[in-house]
Design a protein around this motif. Sequence first.
Motif, PDB file in Angstrom:
ATOM      1  N   THR B  96      -2.609  -1.709   8.268  1.00 55.51           N
ATOM      2  CA  THR B  96      -3.852  -2.621   7.837  1.00 55.51           C
ATOM      3  C   THR B  96      -5.000  -1.890   8.595  1.00 55.51           C
ATOM      4  O   THR B  96      -5.866  -1.855   7.546  1.00 55.51           O
ATOM      5  N   LEU B  97      -5.050  -0.983  10.218  1.00 56.21           N
ATOM      6  CA  LEU B  97      -6.517  -0.816   9.928  1.00 56.21           C
ATOM      7  C   LEU B  97      -6.842   0.081   8.925  1.00 56.21           C
ATOM      8  O   LEU B  97      -8.573  -0.491   8.982  1.00 56.21           O
ATOM      9  N   ASP B  98      -6.982   1.363   8.072  1.00 57.04           N
ATOM     10  CA  ASP B  98      -7.931   0.745   7.166  1.00 57.04           C
ATOM     11  C   ASP B  98      -7.078   0.974   5.645  1.00 57.04           C
ATOM     12  O   ASP B  98      -8.365   0.822   4.792  1.00 57.04           O
ATOM     13  N   GLY B  99      -6.006   0.031   5.404  1.00 53.97           N
ATOM     14  CA  GLY B  99      -5.693   0.177   3.856  1.00 53.97           C
ATOM     15  C   GLY B  99      -6.740  -1.462   3.772  1.00 53.97           C
ATOM     16  O   GLY B  99      -7.354  -1.220   2.183  1.00 53.97           O
ATOM     17  N   TYR B 100      -6.530  -2.338   4.485  1.00 53.65           N
ATOM     18  CA  TYR B 100      -7.276  -3.582   4.010  1.00 53.65           C
ATOM     19  C   TYR B 100      -8.788  -3.158   3.786  1.00 53.65           C
ATOM     20  O   TYR B 100      -9.691  -3.932   2.938  1.00 53.65           O
ATOM     21  N   PRO B 101      -9.684  -2.554   5.229  1.00 51.71           N
ATOM     22  CA  PRO B 101     -11.181  -2.527   4.566  1.00 51.71           C
ATOM     23  C   PRO B 101     -11.146  -1.527   3.206  1.00 51.71           C
ATOM     24  O   PRO B 101     -11.838  -1.946   2.708  1.00 51.71           O
ATOM     25  N   MET B 102     -10.437  -1.028   2.761  1.00 50.31           N
ATOM     26  CA  MET B 102     -10.561   0.006   1.575  1.00 50.31           C
ATOM     27  C   MET B 102     -10.086  -1.150   0.559  1.00 50.31           C
ATOM     28  O   MET B 102     -10.733  -0.946  -0.461  1.00 50.31           O
ATOM     29  N   ALA B 103      -9.134  -1.765   0.808  1.00 49.90           N
ATOM     30  CA  ALA B 103      -9.090  -3.310  -0.290  1.00 49.90           C
ATOM     31  C   ALA B 103     -10.274  -3.546  -0.425  1.00 49.90           C
ATOM     32  O   ALA B 103     -10.783  -4.164  -1.311  1.00 49.90           O
ATOM     33  N   LYS B 104     -10.969  -4.343   0.263  1.00 53.23           N
ATOM     34  CA  LYS B 104     -12.352  -4.824   0.386  1.00 53.23           C
ATOM     35  C   LYS B 104     -13.454  -4.324   0.301  1.00 53.23           C
ATOM     36  O   LYS B 104     -14.455  -5.176  -0.597  1.00 53.23           O
ATOM     37  N   LYS B 105     -13.112  -3.080  -0.190  1.00 46.10           N
ATOM     38  CA  LYS B 105     -14.265  -2.404  -0.837  1.00 46.10           C
ATOM     39  C   LYS B 105     -14.012  -1.732  -2.302  1.00 46.10           C
ATOM     40  O   LYS B 105     -14.676  -1.736  -2.993  1.00 46.10           O
ATOM     41  N   GLY B 106     -12.742  -2.564  -2.933  1.00 41.13           N
ATOM     42  CA  GLY B 106     -12.973  -2.985  -3.988  1.00 41.13           C
ATOM     43  C   GLY B 106     -11.524  -1.297  -4.767  1.00 41.13           C
ATOM     44  O   GLY B 106     -11.488  -1.537  -5.942  1.00 41.13           O
ATOM     45  N   GLN B 107     -11.424  -1.140  -3.742  1.00 39.76           N
ATOM     46  CA  GLN B 107     -10.458   0.346  -3.504  1.00 39.76           C
ATOM     47  C   GLN B 107      -8.765   0.016  -3.353  1.00 39.76           C
ATOM     48  O   GLN B 107      -8.000   0.947  -3.118  1.00 39.76           O
ATOM     49  N   ALA B 108      -8.272  -1.170  -3.505  1.00 40.11           N
ATOM     50  CA  ALA B 108      -6.795  -1.495  -3.280  1.00 40.11           C
ATOM     51  C   ALA B 108      -6.019  -0.849  -4.458  1.00 40.11           C
ATOM     52  O   ALA B 108      -5.332  -0.575  -4.279  1.00 40.11           O
ATOM     53  N   GLY B 109      -6.546  -0.653  -5.046  1.00 37.72           N
ATOM     54  CA  GLY B 109      -5.678  -0.055  -6.412  1.00 37.72           C
ATOM     55  C   GLY B 109      -5.815   1.586  -5.886  1.00 37.72           C
ATOM     56  O   GLY B 109      -4.207   1.840  -5.246  1.00 37.72           O
ATOM     57  N   ASN B 110      -6.942   2.460  -4.987  1.00 38.16           N
ATOM     58  CA  ASN B 110      -6.957   3.546  -5.013  1.00 38.16           C
ATOM     59  C   ASN B 110      -5.743   3.221  -3.856  1.00 38.16           C
ATOM     60  O   ASN B 110      -4.500   4.902  -3.477  1.00 38.16           O
ATOM     61  N   ALA B 111      -6.096   2.764  -2.464  1.00 38.51           N
ATOM     62  CA  ALA B 111      -5.304   2.818  -1.859  1.00 38.51           C
ATOM     63  C   ALA B 111      -3.551   2.129  -1.838  1.00 38.51           C
ATOM     64  O   ALA B 111      -2.491   2.943  -0.988  1.00 38.51           O
ATOM     65  N   LEU B 112      -2.918   1.860  -2.626  1.00 38.17           N
ATOM     66  CA  LEU B 112      -1.621   1.372  -2.303  1.00 38.17           C
ATOM     67  C   LEU B 112      -1.082   3.014  -3.621  1.00 38.17           C
ATOM     68  O   LEU B 112      -0.279   3.437  -3.085  1.00 38.17           O
ATOM     69  N   VAL B 113      -1.744   3.735  -4.375  1.00 35.40           N
ATOM     70  CA  VAL B 113      -1.229   4.752  -4.516  1.00 35.40           C
ATOM     71  C   VAL B 113      -1.442   5.744  -3.857  1.00 35.40           C
ATOM     72  O   VAL B 113      -0.621   6.517  -3.534  1.00 35.40           O
ATOM     73  N   LEU B 114      -2.388   5.820  -3.059  1.00 39.33           N
ATOM     74  CA  LEU B 114      -2.455   7.113  -2.423  1.00 39.33           C
ATOM     75  C   LEU B 114      -1.217   6.647  -0.859  1.00 39.33           C
ATOM     76  O   LEU B 114      -1.015   7.919  -0.795  1.00 39.33           O
ATOM     77  N   SER B 115      -1.268   5.527  -0.910  1.00 46.23           N
ATOM     78  CA  SER B 115       0.005   5.447   0.435  1.00 46.23           C
ATOM     79  C   SER B 115       1.236   5.880  -0.238  1.00 46.23           C
ATOM     80  O   SER B 115       2.016   5.863   0.146  1.00 46.23           O
ATOM     81  N   GLY B 116       1.460   5.667  -1.862  1.00 47.33           N
ATOM     82  CA  GLY B 116       2.755   5.479  -1.943  1.00 47.33           C
ATOM     83  C   GLY B 116       3.806   7.074  -1.919  1.00 47.33           C
ATOM     84  O   GLY B 116       4.311   7.591  -1.852  1.00 47.33           O
ATOM     85  N   VAL B 117       1.908   7.560  -2.238  1.00 51.28           N
ATOM     86  CA  VAL B 117       2.177   8.687  -2.790  1.00 51.28           C
ATOM     87  C   VAL B 117       2.789   9.511  -1.005  1.00 51.28           C
ATOM     88  O   VAL B 117       3.653  10.627  -0.875  1.00 51.28           O
ATOM     89  N   ALA B 118       1.863   9.111  -0.037  1.00 52.03           N
ATOM     90  CA  ALA B 118       1.889   9.531   1.399  1.00 52.03           C
ATOM     91  C   ALA B 118       3.459   9.348   1.789  1.00 52.03           C
ATOM     92  O   ALA B 118       3.833   9.969   2.348  1.00 52.03           O
ATOM     93  N   SER B 119       3.942   8.165   0.852  1.00 53.68           N
ATOM     94  CA  SER B 119       5.187   7.613   1.523  1.00 53.68           C
ATOM     95  C   SER B 119       5.752   8.422   1.235  1.00 53.68           C
ATOM     96  O   SER B 119       7.196   8.766   1.490  1.00 53.68           O
ATOM     97  N   PHE B 120       6.039   9.102  -0.033  1.00 54.12           N
ATOM     98  CA  PHE B 120       6.607   9.705  -1.132  1.00 54.12           C
ATOM     99  C   PHE B 120       6.732  11.224  -0.527  1.00 54.12           C
ATOM    100  O   PHE B 120       7.725  12.049   0.220  1.00 54.12           O
ATOM    101  N   VAL B 121       5.652  11.890  -0.323  1.00 52.91           N
ATOM    102  CA  VAL B 121       6.140  12.945   0.843  1.00 52.91           C
ATOM    103  C   VAL B 121       5.750  12.728   2.250  1.00 52.91           C
ATOM    104  O   VAL B 121       7.106  13.949   2.310  1.00 52.91           O
TER     105      VAL B 121
END
Lengths: 145, 497
Positions: B96-121
Motif C-alpha cells: 500500500t505504501l507505494d502502490g496506492y500513491p501510484m494508483a492515485k497518480k493515474g498509474q493503477a494499471g501499471n502498478a497492478l501489472v508491475l506487482s503481478g510480474v514482481a509476484s511472479f518473479v
Amino acid sequence: MSDRIVGLLTLVVALAFFASATQLEMPFFSDPLGPKLFPMLVSGVAMIAGTMMLLNPDAEPEWPVFSTFIKLFITSIILIIYAYTLKPFGFIFPTAVASAAISFQIKPNLTKSIIIGTCLSVILFLIFKFALGLGLFAFPKALIG
Amino acid sequence: MELFANLALGFSVALSPNTLMLAVVGCILGTIIGALPGLGPSNGVAILIPLSFSLGLDATAALVLMTSVYYGAMYGGRISSILLNIPGDEPAMMTTLDGYPMAKKGQAGNALVLSGVASFVGAFLATIGLMLLAPILARVAFLFGPAEYFALYLLAFCTLGGLGSKNQAKAALSVCLGLGISMIGVDKSTGLTRFTGDNLHLYDGIDFLVAIVGLFAVSEVFIFIESHGKNSSIGVKLEKVTIPFKMIYQTKWTMLRSSIIGFIAGVLPGAGASLGSFLAYMSEKSLAKDKEKFGTGDPRGIAAPEAGNNSAAGGALVPMLTLGVPGSGTTAVLLALLMTLNITPGPLLFTERPEVVWGLIASLLIANIVLLILNVPLVKVFSRVLQVPAAILLPGVTMISFVGIYSLSGSYFDLLLMILFGIVGFFLRKMDIPTVPVILGILLGSHMEVSLRRAMVLSDGDFTYLFSSPISIGLWVAAIIGFIVPIFLRRLLTISK
C-alpha cells in the motif's frame, strides 16, 4: 486495564491448569514424568506471561462503543441459534434467516437483507449439494418425509 | 540429476488433466480470496479445507488445489492494496505504501501489472529455491532426535512470537493458549483423559480446523461489524491496463534482491511472508540513492514487497514440508491440511511419498504461470471483486465456514466451539494478542509433547539431555535470540524515530 484483567485471568486459569495437571495419575511404565510434565511447563510459562501483562500493561485498546457491543452480542446469538437449528430445520430456512440477520447488522436495510439472505441460502445450497455433493437437507426431514 | 528425475515425476503428476484443472480453479479462487479485503490467504485456505474434503480428492489433488489457492491469494492481496489502500492480507501491507500513491497518480494499471510480474518473479525463484533447499534440509532432518525436535518447535514459537507481536508476554500467552488447547482430550500414550471437564465431546480433543476457522474467519466477521464504516477509503478507478515494460526492466534487480531476502525470511520457522515483504521494502529503500521517492508511488516500492512476500510464501513451504514446522500463518493452515490428509510432513515424506512432494512443487511452477496469465491481462476482471458489498460477502463467508465445519463432523458442538473461537479471536485481536501462535500451538502441541516425553524416556528424566547435541544447542540459542532480539530492535527503531 484490559491487559491487567487478561493477565490476572491468565494467571488464574494457568494455576487451575497446573493444579489439575498435578492431579493426573502417573502411568506404571517407564515414562518418568508422564502426562504431567508438559502441562506443568506450559502453565508455568503462561503464569509468567500473565504476571508480565498484569504488571506491565500496554496502552488501552480502542474498545467499540456500547451499541456496537450490542450488535456483536446479537450476531453471536444469531450464530449460536443457527448452530442449533441447522440440523433439525434443514439448510435453507435457518441459513436464510441467519444470513439476512448478519447482513442487517452490516447494512440495516430490511428488504435488502431478506433478499440477500434468501438468495445466498439458495445459491449456497445448490453449490454445496450439487457441485460439492455434501449431504445437506434443504428442508426439515419431517416435511420431505 | 536426481533433481530432474524428481521433477519429471512431479510433472507427470501435475500435468494430468484433473490436477491441472484443480490448479487453475485454485488460482482463480485464490486470487479472488486474496483480493477481497479482510479475506487473506489464511482465512481463505482455512474455510476451503473442510470443503475440499467433501470433494473426495486424494492427497496430492487436495494439496495442489489448496496450495494454488494459497499462491493465488498471495497474488490477489495486492489488488485491494493498490486500488483501495486496504491490504487484502497482512503481507500485502507494504504494497500500500507505494502502490496506492501510484494508483492515485493515474498509474493503477501499471502498478497492478508491475506487482503481478514482481509476484511472479518472487514466487518462481522461491519455488526453485524450494526445489534445491528442501531435499538438503530433509537430509539434515534425519539427524533430528526428540531433543532436537523439541528445540525446533520451541524455535518456531519463539521466532513467531518474537517477530509477530509487539509484546513478548502476549505472544507467549497466545502460544500457551494454543498448547493448552492441544492437550485437551485423551492422552495417546497413557489413555488418560486430560482437561476435558468430563465433557464427552471433548474426549477426542478439539479439532484444529474448528479453531482455525473460528479464529480466522468468524472473528473477521466480528471485526468487520465493529469497524464497519471506519475503513472506508476512496477507491481508485482502474483505467486501461498496459504492460509497462520499461518499469519492469528498471526494477529487475530490485525484484531479484527482494526475492532472495524474502525467501530467507520465509525459510525461518515462524517468520513468514509479512517479514519478507517488510525486509525487502526496507532494504531496497536503504539501498536507493533517492530514498525520499519511496512512499510517493515509486515502482521499486511495489516490486520489492511483492517479490519479497511471494518469495517468502514459497520459502515458508521449506520448513513446513521438511520439518513439519510451518513458517507462517497460512503454512500453518496448510500443515493442518496435510495432517488431516494423514500425510506427516518431515524428512520421510521426501523418500516415502515423493509423488506428493514433487507433484506439489511441479504444480506450484504451473500455478505460477497460470497466475501470471490470470493476473496481468485479467487484472481488470479481478478488480471487480472489490465491488462486492460487505453486506453480501460477510454472511456468505460465515455460512461457508459453518457448512465447512458442519460437513466435517455433523455435530452442533463443533459449530458452537467455532463461534466461541470466533469470539475469543475478536478479543485477542482487539488486544493485540496474535492469533497465529494459538493455531501453531494447537497444531504442534502434541508433537512437541511427544518429543519432550520421548527425550525424557531416553534420558530417564535427565533434563540436560535436551541440550546434549550441537544441533539442539544451536536451535535453543536461535530460539532465545529470535524471542529477545526483536525487543531491542523495536527499542532501537523507536529511538531512531
